[in-house]
Write a protein that holds these residues in place. Structure first.
Motif, PDB file in Angstrom:
ATOM      1  N   LEU A  28       0.807  -1.222   0.000  1.00 16.12           N
ATOM      2  CA  LEU A  28       0.000   0.000   0.000  1.00 16.12           C
ATOM      3  C   LEU A  28       0.841   1.273   0.000  1.00 16.12           C
ATOM      4  N   GLY A  29       2.159   1.128   0.012  1.00 16.52           N
ATOM      5  CA  GLY A  29       3.038   2.292  -0.007  1.00 16.52           C
ATOM      6  C   GLY A  29       2.969   3.123   1.265  1.00 16.52           C
ATOM      7  N   VAL A  30       2.800   2.471   2.398  1.00 16.89           N
ATOM      8  CA  VAL A  30       2.615   3.173   3.671  1.00 16.89           C
ATOM      9  C   VAL A  30       3.960   3.499   4.318  1.00 16.89           C
ATOM     10  N   ARG A  31       4.146   4.751   4.675  1.00 18.25           N
ATOM     11  CA  ARG A  31       5.329   5.194   5.414  1.00 18.25           C
ATOM     12  C   ARG A  31       5.019   5.537   6.868  1.00 18.25           C
ATOM     13  N   ARG A  32       3.765   5.923   7.143  1.00 20.96           N
ATOM     14  CA  ARG A  32       3.345   6.292   8.497  1.00 20.96           C
ATOM     15  C   ARG A  32       2.059   5.542   8.818  1.00 20.96           C
ATOM     16  N   VAL A  33       2.097   4.730   9.852  1.00 21.49           N
ATOM     17  CA  VAL A  33       0.939   3.909  10.176  1.00 21.49           C
ATOM     18  C   VAL A  33       0.471   4.210  11.595  1.00 21.49           C
ATOM     19  N   ALA A  34      -0.833   4.252  11.783  1.00 25.51           N
ATOM     20  CA  ALA A  34      -1.431   4.330  13.108  1.00 25.51           C
ATOM     21  C   ALA A  34      -1.816   2.917  13.540  1.00 25.51           C
ATOM     22  N   LEU A  35      -1.777   2.673  14.831  1.00 21.51           N
ATOM     23  CA  LEU A  35      -2.005   1.335  15.357  1.00 21.51           C
ATOM     24  C   LEU A  35      -3.158   1.327  16.355  1.00 21.51           C
ATOM     25  N   VAL A  36      -3.962   0.284  16.301  1.00 27.03           N
ATOM     26  CA  VAL A  36      -4.952  -0.012  17.331  1.00 27.03           C
ATOM     27  C   VAL A  36      -4.666  -1.409  17.846  1.00 27.03           C
ATOM     28  N   THR A  37      -4.569  -1.569  19.152  1.00 26.48           N
ATOM     29  CA  THR A  37      -4.342  -2.894  19.726  1.00 26.48           C
ATOM     30  C   THR A  37      -5.278  -3.127  20.905  1.00 26.48           C
ATOM     31  N   PRO A  38      -5.594  -4.401  21.175  1.00 25.87           N
ATOM     32  CA  PRO A  38      -6.349  -4.717  22.384  1.00 25.87           C
ATOM     33  C   PRO A  38      -5.421  -4.962  23.567  1.00 25.87           C
ATOM     34  N   TYR A  39      -4.108  -4.857  23.347  1.00 31.85           N
ATOM     35  CA  TYR A  39      -3.107  -5.306  24.297  1.00 31.85           C
ATOM     36  C   TYR A  39      -2.901  -4.356  25.479  1.00 31.85           C
ATOM     37  N   THR A  40      -2.069  -4.821  26.409  1.00 34.02           N
ATOM     38  CA  THR A  40      -1.532  -3.974  27.461  1.00 34.02           C
ATOM     39  C   THR A  40      -0.466  -3.064  26.867  1.00 34.02           C
ATOM     40  N   VAL A  41       0.009  -2.119  27.668  1.00 32.67           N
ATOM     41  CA  VAL A  41       0.982  -1.153  27.169  1.00 32.67           C
ATOM     42  C   VAL A  41       2.283  -1.834  26.770  1.00 32.67           C
ATOM     43  N   SER A  42       2.730  -2.847  27.519  1.00 30.03           N
ATOM     44  CA  SER A  42       4.009  -3.484  27.199  1.00 30.03           C
ATOM     45  C   SER A  42       3.962  -4.223  25.869  1.00 30.03           C
ATOM     46  N   VAL A  43       2.855  -4.914  25.595  1.00 31.05           N
ATOM     47  CA  VAL A  43       2.733  -5.632  24.325  1.00 31.05           C
ATOM     48  C   VAL A  43       2.580  -4.629  23.177  1.00 31.05           C
ATOM     49  N   THR A  44       1.854  -3.556  23.420  1.00 31.77           N
ATOM     50  CA  THR A  44       1.696  -2.516  22.405  1.00 31.77           C
ATOM     51  C   THR A  44       3.036  -1.890  22.055  1.00 31.77           C
ATOM     52  N   ARG A  45       3.855  -1.618  23.064  1.00 24.96           N
ATOM     53  CA  ARG A  45       5.182  -1.046  22.809  1.00 24.96           C
ATOM     54  C   ARG A  45       6.028  -1.978  21.948  1.00 24.96           C
ATOM     55  N   ALA A  46       5.894  -3.284  22.156  1.00 30.18           N
ATOM     56  CA  ALA A  46       6.653  -4.247  21.355  1.00 30.18           C
ATOM     57  C   ALA A  46       6.222  -4.192  19.889  1.00 30.18           C
ATOM     58  N   LEU A  47       4.924  -4.010  19.634  1.00 32.19           N
ATOM     59  CA  LEU A  47       4.457  -3.861  18.256  1.00 32.19           C
ATOM     60  C   LEU A  47       5.012  -2.577  17.644  1.00 32.19           C
ATOM     61  N   GLU A  48       4.982  -1.487  18.384  1.00 31.54           N
ATOM     62  CA  GLU A  48       5.536  -0.228  17.887  1.00 31.54           C
ATOM     63  C   GLU A  48       7.007  -0.401  17.507  1.00 31.54           C
ATOM     64  N   ALA A  49       7.753  -1.111  18.360  1.00 28.66           N
ATOM     65  CA  ALA A  49       9.176  -1.325  18.090  1.00 28.66           C
ATOM     66  C   ALA A  49       9.381  -2.169  16.833  1.00 28.66           C
ATOM     67  N   TYR A  50       8.529  -3.173  16.646  1.00 30.28           N
ATOM     68  CA  TYR A  50       8.634  -4.031  15.461  1.00 30.28           C
ATOM     69  C   TYR A  50       8.400  -3.237  14.187  1.00 30.28           C
ATOM     70  N   VAL A  51       7.359  -2.425  14.183  1.00 30.37           N
ATOM     71  CA  VAL A  51       7.042  -1.613  13.004  1.00 30.37           C
ATOM     72  C   VAL A  51       8.160  -0.615  12.730  1.00 30.37           C
ATOM     73  N   ALA A  52       8.670   0.018  13.782  1.00 34.99           N
ATOM     74  CA  ALA A  52       9.756   0.990  13.613  1.00 34.99           C
ATOM     75  C   ALA A  52      11.022   0.320  13.100  1.00 34.99           C
ATOM     76  N   GLU A  53      11.291  -0.896  13.577  1.00 34.85           N
ATOM     77  CA  GLU A  53      12.473  -1.633  13.107  1.00 34.85           C
ATOM     78  C   GLU A  53      12.395  -1.884  11.607  1.00 34.85           C
ATOM     79  N   ALA A  54      11.193  -2.040  11.092  1.00 37.08           N
ATOM     80  CA  ALA A  54      10.995  -2.273   9.658  1.00 37.08           C
ATOM     81  C   ALA A  54      11.058  -0.983   8.851  1.00 37.08           C
TER      82      ALA A  54
END
Length: 300
Positions: free
Chosen positions: A125-151
């Motif tokens: 989709l040519g996405v450079r900036r993504v917003a995230l919605v998660t059902p998770y706790t803050v720690s699991v959400t932070r891990a997703l943010e880190a994964y996306v940023a690493e990519a």
């Protein structure tokens, strides 16, 4: 009555699906699958742990994945998909690739994971900036943010629910409400990703795309899209930008320099912001436990 002229059932192509033991949305996965493809489901062994980083690590161990894939070998699927977002991003980009290798080695067929499919979808989709919605706790959400940023993708906004169980019971209205909080203004992100394969999303995607004017992708959607793409077969998802090119409007205009942190009173300083907002247990249909740090809704 002679019915021999009917022959047998139409030929089917198989997709093997490995899901965590608490996965409850088999029917939702099928909604993206065309009639000539069958899903063959298996689950990881039960462990008495609530949704957390520890659980994500347990349900994604290579030995566990290998055993699950081998249970599918007798029916010879053409591709295997690991349907769990947190389980496939908890080890980062390198860990996700290693999971695919472990599954491919066990099943001798191509393998995909939800988090790997997410990155493929963002590229598609040519996405450079993504917003995230998660059902998770803050720690699991932070891990997703880190994964996306690493990519190499910027996290432009995020809203999380703080749940540790019963995620499949969250109603669409709460998913939509969190999406609006993650994307508070037009142009804030190029796309929205709704995480967790146990969070219902199929029917809400077209509504949110029309409202937010950006592609909206979800964990189950990208998993099925990526698996079916390995078969050369398109996923079935009308009025969804990822699966229906006619529904694509292109990434939103740029204009946000970094992650947006949004609270009830508007934008706040990311350096001092923490989880804010009402406890998830106070929202209709979300949460069912005491107000703890691990069960609070927030924006990051």
């Amino acid at each position: 009555m002679d019915i021999s002229f009917l022959g047998g059932p139409a030929p089917q192509r198989g997709v093997g699906v490995v899901a965590p033991f608490d996965f409850a949305l088999d029917r939702e996965l099928w909604r993206w699958v065309p009639d000539d493809v069958s899903l063959h489901m298996t689950r990881t062994p039960f462990v008495p742990v609530e949704v957390s980083l520890d659980l994500a690590r347990m349900v994604s161990e290579h030995e566990t994945l290998g055993e699950a894939v081998r249970t599918l070998n007798a029916i010879a699927p053409e591709v295997v998909a690991y349907a769990c977002t947190s389980g496939s991003f908890v080890g980062g980009v390198t860990g996700e690739r290693a999971m695919c290798e472990a599954m491919t080695w066990a099943g001798a067929v191509p393998s995909v994971t939800t988090s790997g499919a997410l990155l493929d979808a963002l590229t598609e989709l040519g996405v450079r900036r993504v917003a995230l919605v998660t059902p998770y706790t803050v720690s699991v959400t932070r891990a997703l943010e880190a994964y996306v940023a690493e990519a190499g993708v910027t996290v432009a906004g995020c809203a999380f629910m703080g749940l540790t169980r019963h995620i499949w019971k969250v109603p669409y209205r709460d998913v939509a409400a969190m999406a609006r909080r993650a994307v508070p203004a037009s142009g804030a992100a190029d796309a929205l990703f709704i995480s967790c394969t146990n969070l219902p999303t199929y029917d809400v995607i077209p509504q949110l795309e029309a409202e937010l004017r950006i592609p909206v992708i979800s964990a189950n959607q990208v998993t099925m899209w990526a698996a079916l793409r390995r078969l050369g077969t398109p996923a079935v998802g009308p009025y969804q930008a990822l699966t229906d090119p006619a529904a694509r409007t292109g990434p939103a205009a740029t204009g946000v320099a970094g992650p947006a942190v949004v609270g009830p009173a508007g934008p706040v300083d990311p350096a001092v912001a923490g989880p804010v907002g009402p406890a998830a247990a106070d929202m209709p249909g979300v949460g069912d436990g005491p107000d703890t740090e691990q069960q609070q809704e927030g924006w990051t």
